[in-house]
Design an enzyme around this catalytic site. Structure first.
Site, PDB file in Angstrom:
ATOM      1  N   ASP A   1     -87.606 131.919 -47.777  1.00  0.00           N
ATOM      2  CA  ASP A   1     -87.638 130.564 -48.355  1.00  0.00           C
ATOM      3  C   ASP A   1     -86.426 129.780 -47.850  1.00  0.00           C
ATOM      4  O   ASP A   1     -85.286 130.141 -48.145  1.00  0.00           O
ATOM      5  CB  ASP A   1     -87.609 130.696 -49.902  1.00  0.00           C
ATOM      6  CG  ASP A   1     -87.801 129.374 -50.615  1.00  0.00           C
ATOM      7  OD1 ASP A   1     -87.451 128.335 -50.044  1.00  0.00           O
ATOM      8  OD2 ASP A   1     -88.290 129.396 -51.758  1.00  0.00           O
TER       9      ASP A   1
ATOM     10  N   SER B   1     -90.050 125.223 -58.268  1.00  0.00           N
ATOM     11  CA  SER B   1     -88.954 124.590 -57.531  1.00  0.00           C
ATOM     12  C   SER B   1     -88.029 123.809 -58.487  1.00  0.00           C
ATOM     13  O   SER B   1     -87.435 124.432 -59.360  1.00  0.00           O
ATOM     14  CB  SER B   1     -89.558 123.710 -56.433  1.00  0.00           C
ATOM     15  OG  SER B   1     -88.583 123.300 -55.531  1.00  0.00           O
TER      16      SER B   1
ATOM     17  N   HIS C   1     -91.205 128.393 -49.112  1.00  0.00           N
ATOM     18  CA  HIS C   1     -91.040 127.793 -50.443  1.00  0.00           C
ATOM     19  C   HIS C   1     -92.397 127.519 -51.102  1.00  0.00           C
ATOM     20  O   HIS C   1     -92.456 126.920 -52.176  1.00  0.00           O
ATOM     21  CB  HIS C   1     -90.243 126.485 -50.296  1.00  0.00           C
ATOM     22  CG  HIS C   1     -89.604 125.999 -51.569  1.00  0.00           C
ATOM     23  ND1 HIS C   1     -88.704 126.746 -52.302  1.00  0.00           N
ATOM     24  CD2 HIS C   1     -89.743 124.835 -52.257  1.00  0.00           C
ATOM     25  CE1 HIS C   1     -88.310 126.054 -53.368  1.00  0.00           C
ATOM     26  NE2 HIS C   1     -88.951 124.904 -53.372  1.00  0.00           N
TER      27      HIS C   1
END
Ligand code: MLT
Length: 201
Positions: free
Chosen positions: A152, A102, A183
């Site tokens: 996501d 991320s 995610h």
């Protein structure tokens, strides 16, 4: 930068650079490293930016909207930290493979977007395009693994396709692994990353 360094049994292996997601710390991704390479050295870094107490690697103006000036500054800061850490811990600066999740994947992507020899390779879990207004340095022979979620909500699938295209246009060797778990960083994408790593390192 605050960090953990663990020397691996095999110093000829790449040093794994671990970069956490928003709100994480340098401890977060440590359990992941042995799945990729159990004899490699590990350098796990904490982002220097705090968003309401949550560590990050660069500022954002809103969800998914990056502060580009800070992104550039923080990417340079991390790049220089890697030079210093390589000297301090005597590992090969030219043999670093990033593993980011991320926000950590985004700063790893930003290293590839701004510097030619920053990374030997990269495993990016749920990355976004760090910025769209520059020509990338040549990344010939830099292998990049991207794990992405078709669903996501933070990183839409098109973002992954765009990132793949931008890196490929800079001659990087990109492999994309798709998942269907939003995610989330999943065990199956880590297993796919481990297979990819075996092929390239
Ligand atoms: C970012 O800000 O880097 C991305 O939106 C992902 C995240 O939430 O960390």
């Amino acid at each position: 930068m605050k960090h953990i360094f663990q020397e691996g049994k095999d110093k000829t292996k790449p040093t794994l650079l671990l970069l956490h997601g928003t709100g994480g710390t340098e401890s977060d991704l440590l359990p992941l490293a042995p799945h990729i390479d159990e004899t490699a050295s590990i350098l796990s870094v904490r982002g220097n930016v705090s968003e309401n107490g949550m560590p990050r690697f660069f500022r954002r103006l809103a969800e998914g909207v990056f502060d580009i000036e800070d992104l550039i500054f923080r990417t340079k800061e991390l790049h220089e930290f890697l030079d210093e850490a390589a000297k301090k811990y005597s590992f090969d600066r030219n043999n670093i493979v990033a593993i980011g999740y991320s926000n950590g994947a985004n700063i790893a992507g930003s290293l590839l977007f701004h510097y030619k020899d920053a990374l030997k390779g990269a495993i990016l879990h749920h990355p976004m395009v760090p910025r769209r207004d520059i020509e990338l340095p040549d990344q010939t022979s830099t292998p990049v693994f991207i794990a992405a979620g078709k669903n996501d909500p933070i990183c839409p699938a098109q973002e992954t396709v765009d990132l793949q295209n931008l890196l490929q246009d800079a001659n990087a060797d990109v492999e994309v692994h798709w998942e269907n778990h939003g995610h989330m960083l999943t065990g199956t994408e880590v297993a796919a990353a481990a297979e990819w790593y075996k092929k390239h390192f």
